[in-house]
Write a protein that holds these residues in place. Structure first.
Motif, PDB file in Angstrom:
ATOM      1  N   ALA A  50       0.856  -1.133   0.051  1.00 35.33           N
ATOM      2  CA  ALA A  50      -0.021   0.099   0.083  1.00 35.33           C
ATOM      3  C   ALA A  50       1.033   1.174  -0.040  1.00 35.33           C
ATOM      4  CB  ALA A  50      -0.845   0.000   1.236  1.00 35.33           C
ATOM      5  N   PHE A  51       1.879   1.143   0.703  1.00 33.24           N
ATOM      6  CA  PHE A  51       2.861   2.588   0.758  1.00 33.24           C
ATOM      7  C   PHE A  51       3.727   2.571  -0.717  1.00 33.24           C
ATOM      8  CE2 PHE A  51       7.166   3.914   0.735  1.00 33.24           C
ATOM      9  CZ  PHE A  51       7.085   5.183   1.662  1.00 33.24           C
ATOM     10  N   VAL A  52       4.068   1.610  -1.268  1.00 33.49           N
ATOM     11  CA  VAL A  52       4.305   1.632  -2.771  1.00 33.49           C
ATOM     12  C   VAL A  52       3.443   2.160  -3.511  1.00 33.49           C
ATOM     13  CG1 VAL A  52       5.480   0.230  -4.530  1.00 33.49           C
ATOM     14  CG2 VAL A  52       6.203  -0.025  -2.218  1.00 33.49           C
ATOM     15  N   VAL A  53       2.179   1.629  -3.567  1.00 28.78           N
ATOM     16  CA  VAL A  53       0.989   2.178  -4.407  1.00 28.78           C
ATOM     17  C   VAL A  53       0.845   3.608  -3.989  1.00 28.78           C
ATOM     18  CG1 VAL A  53      -1.152   2.073  -4.912  1.00 28.78           C
ATOM     19  CG2 VAL A  53       0.078   0.103  -4.876  1.00 28.78           C
ATOM     20  N   VAL A  54       0.727   4.250  -2.881  1.00 26.42           N
ATOM     21  CA  VAL A  54       0.289   5.486  -2.736  1.00 26.42           C
ATOM     22  C   VAL A  54       1.719   6.301  -3.223  1.00 26.42           C
ATOM     23  CG1 VAL A  54       0.050   7.205  -0.734  1.00 26.42           C
ATOM     24  CG2 VAL A  54      -1.076   5.000  -0.814  1.00 26.42           C
ATOM     25  N   TRP A  55       2.931   5.969  -3.035  1.00 26.10           N
ATOM     26  CA  TRP A  55       4.020   6.626  -3.332  1.00 26.10           C
ATOM     27  C   TRP A  55       3.852   6.987  -4.896  1.00 26.10           C
ATOM     28  CZ3 TRP A  55       8.453   5.771  -6.312  1.00 26.10           C
ATOM     29  CH2 TRP A  55       9.508   6.751  -6.271  1.00 26.10           C
ATOM     30  N   LEU A  56       3.601   5.632  -5.631  1.00 27.17           N
ATOM     31  CA  LEU A  56       3.789   5.828  -7.074  1.00 27.17           C
ATOM     32  C   LEU A  56       2.710   6.848  -7.336  1.00 27.17           C
ATOM     33  CD1 LEU A  56       4.508   2.032  -8.142  1.00 27.17           C
ATOM     34  CD2 LEU A  56       6.101   4.250  -8.491  1.00 27.17           C
ATOM     35  N   VAL A  57       1.563   6.589  -6.981  1.00 24.28           N
ATOM     36  CA  VAL A  57       0.428   7.548  -7.625  1.00 24.28           C
ATOM     37  C   VAL A  57       0.741   8.947  -7.310  1.00 24.28           C
ATOM     38  CG1 VAL A  57      -1.826   8.126  -7.030  1.00 24.28           C
ATOM     39  CG2 VAL A  57      -1.442   5.855  -7.167  1.00 24.28           C
ATOM     40  N   GLY A  58       1.346   9.400  -6.157  1.00 19.49           N
ATOM     41  CA  GLY A  58       1.938  10.427  -5.972  1.00 19.49           C
ATOM     42  C   GLY A  58       3.025  11.021  -6.800  1.00 19.49           C
TER      43      GLY A  58
END
Length: 62
Positions: A50-58
């Motif tokens: 979830a952290f990686v997904v949020v970071w990539l979207v940002g």
């Protein structure tokens, strides 16, 4: 030993003194040590993803 001055907390376990305490069936909800380890790893994996997904979207929205 816990003194009687703690009242209702006197009969409750506040902490494990050794890893053997947990292995002797003192974990809550009927868990075993292996179940606890497995679900801890699942939680860490999902939260990392979830952290990686949020970071990539940002990063992509910049």
């Amino acid at each position: 030993m816990i003194s009687q001055g703690f009242g209702p907390l006197a009969s409750r376990i506040l902490a494990f003194s050794t890893a053997g305490d947990a292995a002797n069936g003192l974990l809550p909800f009927g868990w075993s040590v292996s179940d606890f380890q497995t679900w801890t790893l699942v939680y860490l994996g999902v939260s990392s993803l979830a952290f990686v997904v949020v970071w990539l979207v940002g990063y992509l929205r910049r």
